[in-house]
Design a protein around this motif. Structure first.
Motif, short mmCIF file in Angstrom:
data_model
loop_
_atom_site.label_atom_id
_atom_site.label_comp_id
_atom_site.label_asym_id
_atom_site.label_seq_id
_atom_site.Cartn_x
_atom_site.Cartn_y
_atom_site.Cartn_z
N HIS A 51 -6.43 6.10 -5.81
CA HIS A 51 -6.51 4.74 -5.27
C HIS A 51 -7.45 4.72 -4.08
CE1 HIS A 51 -3.49 6.72 -2.83
NE2 HIS A 51 -3.91 5.95 -1.86
N GLN A 52 -7.82 3.50 -3.73
CA GLN A 52 -8.65 3.26 -2.55
C GLN A 52 -8.32 1.87 -2.04
OE1 GLN A 52 -12.79 4.01 -3.41
NE2 GLN A 52 -13.35 1.94 -2.86
N THR B 219 -6.97 -3.34 -3.05
CA THR B 219 -6.61 -1.95 -3.34
C THR B 219 -6.95 -1.73 -4.80
OG1 THR B 219 -4.88 -1.80 -1.67
CG2 THR B 219 -4.73 -0.29 -3.53
N THR B 220 -7.67 -0.64 -5.08
CA THR B 220 -8.04 -0.29 -6.45
C THR B 220 -7.26 0.94 -6.86
OG1 THR B 220 -10.26 -1.18 -6.09
CG2 THR B 220 -9.95 0.25 -8.01
N ILE B 221 -6.69 0.89 -8.05
CA ILE B 221 -5.89 1.98 -8.60
C ILE B 221 -6.51 2.41 -9.91
CG2 ILE B 221 -3.59 2.70 -9.34
CD1 ILE B 221 -2.48 0.21 -8.00
N GLU B 222 -6.44 3.71 -10.20
CA GLU B 222 -6.92 4.21 -11.49
C GLU B 222 -5.76 4.88 -12.23
OE1 GLU B 222 -10.61 6.62 -13.47
OE2 GLU B 222 -10.24 6.92 -11.34
N GLY B 223 -5.64 4.56 -13.51
CA GLY B 223 -4.60 5.17 -14.33
C GLY B 223 -4.51 4.47 -15.66
N ASP B 224 -3.46 4.82 -16.41
CA ASP B 224 -3.30 4.13 -17.69
C ASP B 224 -2.60 2.79 -17.47
OD1 ASP B 224 -0.46 4.39 -17.84
OD2 ASP B 224 -0.64 6.31 -18.86
N TRP B 225 -2.68 1.95 -18.47
CA TRP B 225 -2.19 0.57 -18.40
C TRP B 225 -0.78 0.48 -17.83
CZ3 TRP B 225 -4.87 -3.84 -19.90
CH2 TRP B 225 -4.11 -5.02 -20.01
N ASP B 226 0.15 1.20 -18.43
CA ASP B 226 1.56 1.09 -18.03
C ASP B 226 1.79 1.57 -16.59
OD1 ASP B 226 2.29 0.02 -20.49
OD2 ASP B 226 2.77 1.97 -21.36
N VAL C 72 0.84 -1.20 0.00
CA VAL C 72 0.00 0.00 0.00
C VAL C 72 0.87 1.26 0.00
CG1 VAL C 72 -1.71 1.31 1.31
CG2 VAL C 72 -2.01 -1.15 0.98
N LYS C 73 2.01 1.19 0.65
CA LYS C 73 2.94 2.34 0.63
C LYS C 73 3.37 2.65 -0.81
CE LYS C 73 7.16 4.16 2.56
NZ LYS C 73 8.44 3.89 3.17
#
Length: 111
Positions: free
Chosen positions: A42-43, A49-56, A32-33
């Protein structure tokens, strides 16, 4: 993209893990760090843990988080679920807001 992941060590404890401690909170904290330091939206909840962003960017964070957890065991278990929807951002919150709106809409019933 939204990507939910869960990563945990298994096998023989290594690094900072105590052989008699079945908890994985220190390993999860290391993962998580990495997520928090990434700067990506993120959440974290009790399971994922869910992350949002582009693929790479997202997969780079997951790789580094998995490597961090690898310091706590001889094996690592990684579970991933992704929602790939090109052209959409802000969905980490927007999806939940749409759900809450649907639940509060008086014309719909929930059973």
């Amino acid at each position: 993209m939204l990507l939910a992941f869960s990563v945990a060590p298994s096998g023989t404890p290594t690094g900072g893990a105590r052989p008699d401690d079945a908890s994985v909170h220190d390993a999860v904290a290391a993962a998580v760090k990495i997520v928090r330091e990434s700067g990506l939206p993120h959440q974290t909840d009790s399971m994922f843990t869910t992350i949002e962003g582009d693929w790479d960017d997202v997969f780079d964070v997951v790789k580094r988080a998995t490597e961090a957890v690898g310091q706590f065991g001889s094996r690592v278990s990684l579970v991933i679920k992704a929602d790939i929807r090109p052209g959409y951002t802000g969905e980490l919150k927007a999806k939940v807001e749409r759900l809450e709106q649907a639940l509060s809409d008086g014309s719909r019933t929930v059973s």
